[in-house]
Design a protein around this motif. Structure first.
Motif, PDB file in Angstrom:
ATOM      1  N   GLU A   7       3.053   4.834  -6.719  1.00  0.00           N
ATOM      2  CA  GLU A   7       4.180   4.816  -7.646  1.00  0.00           C
ATOM      3  C   GLU A   7       4.084   3.681  -8.657  1.00  0.00           C
ATOM      4  N   VAL A   8       3.597   2.526  -8.227  1.00  0.00           N
ATOM      5  CA  VAL A   8       3.500   1.337  -9.088  1.00  0.00           C
ATOM      6  C   VAL A   8       2.039   1.164  -9.492  1.00  0.00           C
ATOM      7  N   GLN A   9       1.717   1.566 -10.718  1.00  0.00           N
ATOM      8  CA  GLN A   9       0.336   1.518 -11.193  1.00  0.00           C
ATOM      9  C   GLN A   9      -0.042   0.132 -11.725  1.00  0.00           C
ATOM     10  N   ASP A  10       0.887  -0.494 -12.441  1.00  0.00           N
ATOM     11  CA  ASP A  10       0.622  -1.801 -13.055  1.00  0.00           C
ATOM     12  C   ASP A  10       1.464  -2.867 -12.373  1.00  0.00           C
ATOM     13  N   CYS A  11       0.952  -4.081 -12.373  1.00  0.00           N
ATOM     14  CA  CYS A  11       1.674  -5.193 -11.727  1.00  0.00           C
ATOM     15  C   CYS A  11       1.418  -6.471 -12.529  1.00  0.00           C
ATOM     16  N   TYR A  12       2.474  -7.035 -13.089  1.00  0.00           N
ATOM     17  CA  TYR A  12       2.401  -8.276 -13.877  1.00  0.00           C
ATOM     18  C   TYR A  12       3.243  -9.345 -13.170  1.00  0.00           C
ATOM     19  N   ASN A  13       2.594 -10.350 -12.676  1.00  0.00           N
ATOM     20  CA  ASN A  13       3.255 -11.388 -11.883  1.00  0.00           C
ATOM     21  C   ASN A  13       3.960 -12.394 -12.793  1.00  0.00           C
ATOM     22  N   MET A  14       4.660 -13.346 -12.168  1.00  0.00           N
ATOM     23  CA  MET A  14       5.250 -14.460 -12.919  1.00  0.00           C
ATOM     24  C   MET A  14       4.140 -15.316 -13.513  1.00  0.00           C
ATOM     25  N   TYR A  15       4.490 -16.099 -14.550  1.00  0.00           N
ATOM     26  CA  TYR A  15       3.474 -16.877 -15.250  1.00  0.00           C
ATOM     27  C   TYR A  15       3.048 -18.079 -14.410  1.00  0.00           C
ATOM     28  N   GLU A  34       0.811  -1.218   0.000  1.00  0.00           N
ATOM     29  CA  GLU A  34       0.000   0.000   0.000  1.00  0.00           C
ATOM     30  C   GLU A  34       0.843   1.266   0.000  1.00  0.00           C
ATOM     31  N   ASP A  35       2.060   1.231   0.542  1.00  0.00           N
ATOM     32  CA  ASP A  35       2.908   2.422   0.558  1.00  0.00           C
ATOM     33  C   ASP A  35       3.415   2.776  -0.829  1.00  0.00           C
TER      34      ASP A  35
END
Length: 693
Positions: A141-149, A136-137
């Motif tokens: 700053e980090v709008q998008d998040c793409y995880n590992m497959y 949450e902090d």
């Protein structure tokens, strides 16, 4: 037909037991030769060279004249597009000769020898946005998040122009694909794919369109480049896959797979010979299936208590699986090639077929390995060869205890190395890699400088203590267990009573055949000749020298001489000489009777064989004939009865000679004991006299 040592009665003779083992071994050797021809017929040196030239073309070609980077060293998405538009297209489409003369229209011959089957395919798998959690902090700053497959994180929505297979998700079943392990993760068989064209210009247009519309983005986790080629000169297919992974960490990880297989089997005369061997192999498997069923029916669950029996079942089971895989592969090849010939512009999905062929090769390799191991079952009947299996079975408990202690220390060091060096040294990047790296250290293959650079303090401490405890202490304990057990086994075997072995049976059969063909004299003839040349008295040394020149052993000569030398003076008197002549004449009559009875029908009841009979067979070269003759239901003939009577007489005479010699030894021992007591008495009196003085 299916008689083996497990189907024989427990009271059968040693010779009959070895005969069954010999017959079973010869049958198995024929099976082993057949399976070796099959497996070696599947591979050739051309497969290696084919894989080598294809991999060099696509893996080692620079991206451009001014950029020495290759597929192996790709680092960004931009490098990926440079590769597809440069080395990939140039290597895939050979449309002109080196003198700019065009090749046949609508055909691509890689290296001018390898036909491109269908068209190449590009396929990517993606993950959806917000597939991971951001603290949450840092959410502002980090709008998008793409995880590992992972299958749960995979993106299946349409994107871009949203038309065509490159922008609309296709499932694994629709693409006739399968999952695949990469360097970073395991990827499913679905995704977004683009089939290229039969010409270089059209394929370049497709790639440029994908690049302009941002086919690759932050959600892309892997791109597959699949194509298949066929070389008619050597009748081999090469199914190639180039994998470019874009991990969540950023950057590029490349890997590749070139599977060279022979999918069209029967072309040359050698292929048809291999096909005949395949039919023979199937007949052998049918034979062994019946044999295993009969043995299991006799012994029930006790059959599986033997490791060799379990190995037999495993080989037969794997062979049946291999036969089914071979039939399936042959049917799939026919259907796939038929569809490819009907539509040249489609992508041929050879991947499942290549995987099936690779799995078939793996199963065949395992079958060959266990088939060679099974040879120990037959050579263990030799006293010397059985030392290995006896040593391993006897020290099994000690080795289990040692293994527990070894792996406790070994895994402790592996965990330490993984946690200390895993973030900096590639050899320790995973716990599994740490385990294999430590095995390499034991064998002397290591890079100490990398360990020291990763941690100047714990690196040398880890390496020094690991080598000391594992190599100098535990490995020497392991060798000590093996050496001590081997010494015990060797000492025990030296004290065991000698039994008839396989080599003795073969030697005996050869000698019988030579004697029946009159190519070799019998022991009776050799001894008779020696007696005839000696005339009166016969000295042991003279007899020994004469018979040794005719191929007899010292043990046989001593046994014959001791039988008739009643007074033990190492010479045969006239009476002893005559007695030996009479016995030899009787023995000759027995041999003649045996030769004449070879053509007699063997119907009726046979005398049961005992262990003594087989031992008596071993002494045939020294004049003892022990061939059992069948008899009719009414009894034995007079000639056979006389032979048995003479054998009993000789046995009683031999036993009497042995008893007399034992009595002589006992008398000598008693005399030595009396002399010892007398000397002790004299010494006692001398000591008493000294004490009085």
């Amino acid at each position: 037909l299916w008689g083996t040592e497990l189907m024989e009665d427990s009271d059968s003779s040693r010779e009959r037991y070895l005969r069954n083992v010999l017959r079973e071994m010869l049958t198995y050797i024929a099976f082993l030769i057949t399976i070796c021809i099959l497996t070696y017929g599947m591979v050739s040196a051309n497969m290696y060279y084919y894989t080598k030239v294809m991999s060099q073309l696509f893996l080692d070609t620079p991206l451009s004249a001014g950029d020495p980077s290759t597929f192996r060293s790709l680092s960004t998405m931009e490098d990926f597009w440079k590769f597809t538009e440069g080395p990939f297209l140039n290597g895939m489409y050979w449309e002109v000769w080196y003198n700019n003369k065009n090749l046949p229209e609508n055909q691509s011959l890689i290296y001018y020898e390898n036909l491109l089957l269908g068209v190449p395919r590009l396929r990517q798998v993606k993950v959806r946005n917000e597939s991971c959690s951001v603290h949450e902090d840092l959410r502002d700053e980090v709008q998008d998040c793409y995880n590992m497959y992972t299958p749960t994180n995979e993106d299946t929505t349409s994107f871009g122009p949203k038309n065509g297979t490159a922008w609309v998700y296709a499932t694994e079943s629709e693409m006739n694909g399968s999952s695949y392990w990469g360097q970073v993760s395991k990827y499913g068989g679905g995704g977004y794919y683009q089939d290229l064209s039969r010409t270089k210009e059209e394929s370049a247009i497709h790639l440029q369109f994908l690049k302009d519309h941002l086919w690759l983005d932050r959600g892309t986790r892997a791109v597959f480049l699949d194509f298949s080629v066929y070389n008619g000169n050597i009748n081999l297919f090469c199914i190639a896959r180039l994998l470019v992974e874009f991990p969540a960490t950023g950057g590029v990880v490349t890997s590749w797979q070139f599977q060279t297989v022979r999918l069209i089997r029967y072309v040359s005369s050698w292929d048809y010979f291999v096909g005949m061997c395949e039919v023979t192999f199937c007949l052998f498997i049918l034979y062994y299936v019946v044999e295993e069923v009969l043995e299991i029916r006799i012994h029930r669950l006790h059959y599986f208590k033997s490791l060799w029996n379990c190995l037999d079942v495993l080989i037969v089971t794997l062979s049946v699986v291999a036969i089914i895989m071979n039939i399936t592969r042959t049917a799939m090849v026919g259907n796939l090639l038929k569809g490819l010939l009907e539509n040249h512009t489609a992508h041929p999905s050879f991947e499942p077929l290549a995987n099936l062929q690779v799995q078939f090769n793996n199963v065949a390799a395992v079958i060959v390995f266990f088939s060679w191991v099974k040879l120990f079952k037959f050579i263990n009947f030799n006293k010397t060869m059985s030392q290995l299996s006896s040593t391993m079975s006897r020290c099994a408990k000690d080795l289990v205890g040692f293994a527990i202690m070894f792996f406790i220390i070994f895994l402790a060091y592996a965990q330490l190395a993984y946690l200390v060096f895993g973030t900096q040294v590639n050899d320790f990047s995973t716990f599994q890699a740490s385990i294999f790296t430590q095995f390499r250290i034991i064998l002397g293959d290591f890079e100490f400088s990398e360990i020291e650079e990763a941690n100047p303090v714990l690196g040398p401490i880890y390496f020094t203590t690991f080598v000391f405890f594992i190599f100098f202490i535990l490995m020497n304990m392991f060798l000590a267990i093996i050496n001590d057990t081997y010494s015990e086994v060797k000492a025990d075997m030296s004290q065991q009573r000698s039994e008839m072995e396989m080599t003795d049976l073969i030697k005996k059969g050869c000698n019988k055949a030579l004697m029946k063909l009159r190519l070799k004299k019998t022991a009776v003839d050799d001894i008779s000749d020696s007696l005839r040349q000696a005339g009166g008295k016969l000295n042991f040394d003279e007899l020994r020298q004469d018979l040794k020149g005719k191929g007899h052993t010292d043990a046989e000569i001593q046994a014959i001489f001791a039988k008739y030398d009643h007074d033990g003076d190492q010479e045969l008197t006239e009476h002893e000489h005559q007695q030996m002549r009479d016995d030899l004449e009787k023995e000759r009559e027995d041999l003649d009777l045996e030769r004449n009875s070879l053509t007699r029908p063997s119907s009726g009841r046979s005398f049961p064989r005992t262990q003594d009979d087989s031992e008596e067979d071993d002494d045939e070269d020294s004049g003892h004939s022990s061939r059992r003759r069948g008899s009719s239901s009414g009894g034995v003939s007079y000639e056979e009865f006389q032979v048995l009577v003479r054998r009993v007489d000789r046995m009683e005479h031999s036993i009497g000679s042995i008893v007399s010699k034992i009595d002589a030894v006992i008398v000598k021992l008693e005399a030595m004991e009396r002399a010892k007591l007398k000397r002790r008495d004299v010494l006692g009196r001398l000591l008493d006299g000294v004490m009085e003085v």
